[in-house]
Enzyme design. Structure first.
Site, PDB file in Angstrom:
ATOM      1  N   ASP A 187       8.949  37.502  70.301  1.00 45.35           N
ATOM      2  CA  ASP A 187       8.000  37.442  71.771  1.00 45.35           C
ATOM      3  C   ASP A 187       8.358  38.142  72.162  1.00 45.35           C
ATOM      4  OD1 ASP A 187       7.504  34.219  70.549  1.00 45.35           O
ATOM      5  OD2 ASP A 187       9.398  34.063  70.588  1.00 45.35           O
TER       6      ASP A 187
ATOM      7  N   ASN B 143      13.050  28.583  61.877  1.00 43.17           N
ATOM      8  CA  ASN B 143      12.113  27.291  62.465  1.00 43.17           C
ATOM      9  C   ASN B 143      12.854  26.038  62.171  1.00 43.17           C
ATOM     10  OD1 ASN B 143      10.591  28.692  65.063  1.00 43.17           O
ATOM     11  ND2 ASN B 143      10.081  29.811  63.532  1.00 43.17           N
TER      12      ASN B 143
ATOM     13  N   HIS C 292      10.851  28.761  71.432  1.00 40.41           N
ATOM     14  CA  HIS C 292      10.393  29.813  71.010  1.00 40.41           C
ATOM     15  C   HIS C 292       9.017  28.782  70.254  1.00 40.41           C
ATOM     16  CE1 HIS C 292       8.788  32.625  68.056  1.00 40.41           C
ATOM     17  NE2 HIS C 292       9.246  31.148  67.213  1.00 40.41           N
TER      18      HIS C 292
HETATM   19  P1  NAX Z   1      10.926  32.655  53.825  1.00 41.30           P
HETATM   20  O1  NAX Z   1      10.431  30.814  53.526  1.00 41.30           O
HETATM   21  O2  NAX Z   1      10.937  33.781  53.380  1.00 41.30           O
HETATM   22  O3  NAX Z   1      12.535  32.347  53.334  1.00 41.30           O
HETATM   23  C1  NAX Z   1      12.897  30.986  54.189  1.00 41.30           C
HETATM   24  C2  NAX Z   1      14.185  30.941  52.953  1.00 41.30           C
HETATM   25  O4  NAX Z   1      15.029  30.118  52.729  1.00 41.30           O
HETATM   26  C3  NAX Z   1      13.605  31.105  51.533  1.00 41.30           C
HETATM   27  O5  NAX Z   1      14.601  31.633  50.463  1.00 41.30           O
HETATM   28  C4  NAX Z   1      14.470  29.256  51.199  1.00 41.30           C
HETATM   29  O6  NAX Z   1      14.789  29.343  49.539  1.00 41.30           O
HETATM   30  C5  NAX Z   1      15.120  29.713  51.924  1.00 41.30           C
HETATM   31  N1  NAX Z   1      16.526  28.230  52.442  1.00 41.30           N
HETATM   32  C6  NAX Z   1      15.618  27.071  52.639  1.00 41.30           C
HETATM   33  N2  NAX Z   1      16.493  26.684  52.831  1.00 41.30           N
HETATM   34  C7  NAX Z   1      17.915  26.704  53.173  1.00 41.30           C
HETATM   35  C8  NAX Z   1      19.333  25.829  53.146  1.00 41.30           C
HETATM   36  N3  NAX Z   1      19.568  24.939  53.322  1.00 41.30           N
HETATM   37  N4  NAX Z   1      19.588  27.183  53.112  1.00 41.30           N
HETATM   38  C9  NAX Z   1      19.614  28.070  52.722  1.00 41.30           C
HETATM   39  N5  NAX Z   1      18.545  28.892  52.538  1.00 41.30           N
HETATM   40  C10 NAX Z   1      17.898  28.340  52.405  1.00 41.30           C
HETATM   41  O7  NAX Z   1      10.491  32.248  55.192  1.00 41.30           O
HETATM   42  P2  NAX Z   1      10.869  33.912  56.752  1.00 41.30           P
HETATM   43  O8  NAX Z   1       9.086  34.556  56.186  1.00 41.30           O
HETATM   44  O9  NAX Z   1      12.191  34.328  55.718  1.00 41.30           O
HETATM   45  O10 NAX Z   1      11.440  32.388  57.311  1.00 41.30           O
HETATM   46  C11 NAX Z   1      12.630  32.488  58.048  1.00 41.30           C
HETATM   47  C12 NAX Z   1      12.368  31.145  59.167  1.00 41.30           C
HETATM   48  O11 NAX Z   1      12.096  32.197  60.150  1.00 41.30           O
HETATM   49  C13 NAX Z   1      11.530  30.421  59.137  1.00 41.30           C
HETATM   50  O12 NAX Z   1      12.276  29.200  59.056  1.00 41.30           O
HETATM   51  C14 NAX Z   1      10.664  30.865  59.645  1.00 41.30           C
HETATM   52  O13 NAX Z   1       9.651  29.463  60.601  1.00 41.30           O
HETATM   53  C15 NAX Z   1      10.718  31.543  61.073  1.00 41.30           C
HETATM   54  N6  NAX Z   1      10.659  32.484  61.978  1.00 41.30           N
HETATM   55  C16 NAX Z   1      11.395  32.703  62.716  1.00 41.30           C
HETATM   56  C17 NAX Z   1      10.746  33.406  64.607  1.00 41.30           C
HETATM   57  C18 NAX Z   1      11.575  33.495  65.166  1.00 41.30           C
HETATM   58  O14 NAX Z   1      10.959  34.476  66.432  1.00 41.30           O
HETATM   59  N7  NAX Z   1      12.700  32.777  65.662  1.00 41.30           N
HETATM   60  C19 NAX Z   1      10.080  34.411  63.992  1.00 41.30           C
HETATM   61  C20 NAX Z   1       9.352  34.874  62.623  1.00 41.30           C
HETATM   62  C21 NAX Z   1       9.896  33.563  61.790  1.00 41.30           C
HETATM   63  O15 NAX Z   1       8.643  32.473  61.281  1.00 41.30           O
END
Ligand code: NAX
Length: 320
Positions: free
Chosen positions: A160, A132, A188
């Site tokens: 969604d 996001n 989203h």
């Molecule tokens: P997490 O915080 O568990 O995992 C995110 C990972 O990304 C971490 O391991 C972090 O170290 C890594 N990261 C950060 N910066 C990075 C970079 N520059 N390059 C590579 N990796 C990097 O989050 P998680 O629960 O797995 O969610 C992942 C993403 O999905 C979040 O942004 C969340 O907001 C988004 N979502 C989107 C949804 C959608 O429907 N579009 C729904 C689910 C989720 O909320």
């Protein structure tokens, strides 16, 4: 892309929560069927040890479909030769952080990854942005990877859509497979418009006892899960990523799907925004935006609201 025997798939944010639920779906054949997967796992340097643990668990599953695995923190190394990249990695919203700062932090990440794609990516790589703000991250990525066709950039709104199907099924007391063509329009976010205007149950259009409540429930479902669980949606998100990729890859004739894609101005939406539309998936990663649905004034107004938010997000992301 032709159906291949082997696909190279990169997952960013690979040490995170959604990756932990998604990788088993990918490697057990639930996304592509019996296709061998070369896996690239990207996360930031401080997650290196955690990534090693993920690889150990993958090994311990003894998946017959696993090819070679590479891990690291440099997108220019890991994006090479990829057929598909699933962008789960992003900067999280920290307490007290302004929305503008979140947008800009993530815009920087997606700018860097877009530049890497432009430099080393395959010309026909497919991208699914989940992190996001997913729509705007996807737009930024596409801006910096101009050699890749714009139809190859998508963002996830399938979670969604799945949520909307489930709530309608509960409200009508009907089985899920009797429902078709529930659509998620726009961002989203809490301005998204989950619409039943073109939906059917057993082939018949229907009304809901309280449409306003339904719309608000889907818009705020992420927060509802967060409040109840003390953590964000994880396996439902991973399941939606699986559905998104599987249907985009295989095609789906029976219903309209929702994916965020780059707009060409359909329904009067500003061209270039990443907007969730009614989509027909045609197979082999091809799709078309269904651009000729009649919209009520109510729906037109809802589309405007979510479009306005995306225009604002685009402005903030561009100010980096
Ligand atoms: P997490 O915080 O568990 O995992 C995110 C990972 O990304 C971490 O391991 C972090 O170290 C890594 N990261 C950060 N910066 C990075 C970079 N520059 N390059 C590579 N990796 C990097 O989050 P998680 O629960 O797995 O969610 C992942 C993403 O999905 C979040 O942004 C969340 O907001 C988004 N979502 C989107 C949804 C959608 O429907 N579009 C729904 C689910 C989720 O909320």
């Amino acid at each position: 892309m032709e159906v291949q025997q082997t696909l190279t798939v990169c997952v960013t944010g690979a040490a995170g929560q959604i990756a932990y639920s998604f990788i088993p779906l990918l490697l057990s054949g639930q996304v592509f069927g019996q296709v061998k997967i070369n896996l690239r796992l990207l996360d930031i340097p401080k997650m290196e040890t955690a990534l090693k643990g993920v690889v150990m668990e993958i090994e311990d599953c003894a998946y017959p479909l696993i090819g070679d695995i590479q891990t690291g923190s440099n997108p220019k190394e890991l994006f090479k030769n990829c057929d598909l990249i699933v962008f789960l990695g992003g900067f999280p919203r920290l307490p007290g952080m302004e929305r503008k700062d979140l947008l800009q932090k993530n815009a920087n990440i997606f700018k860097e990854q877009g530049e890497a794609l432009q430099e080393v990516g395959k010309d026909d790589v497919k991208c699914v942005v989940v992190a996001n703000p997913a729509n705007t991250n996807c737009l930024i990525l596409s801006r910096y990877a101009t050699k890749i066709p714009r139809q190859n950039f998508t963002c996830l709104t399938r979670l969604d859509q799945n949520r909307a199907y489930a709530q309608v099924a509960l409200a009508l007391n009907k089985p899920l497979n009797s429902l078709k063509n529930i659509i998620i329009w726009g961002n989203h976010s809490t301005t998204q418009y989950p619409s039943i205007e073109h939906a059917t149950a057993d082939g018949q259009s229907f009304v809901l006892p309280d449409q306003g409540q339904f719309i608000e429930r889907i818009q705020k479902r992420g927060a509802e899960v967060l409040n109840a669980r003390g953590n964000s949606s994880v396996f439902s998100a991973a399941n939606a990523v699986k559905d998104h990729i599987k249907d985009w890859f295989n095609g789906r004739e029976d219903t309209l799907l929702s994916l965020g894609v780059l707009s060409n101005g359909e329904y009067g939406v500003q061209s270039g925004l990443c907007f969730s539309y009614p989509i027909r998936c045609l197979g082999a990663f091809k799709y078309e935006i269904v651009g000729n649905l009649e919209l009520s004034d109510f729906s037109k107004q809802k589309l405007k609201v979510t479009e306005e938010e995306l225009i604002q997000e685009q402005g903030l992301a561009e100010s980096i």
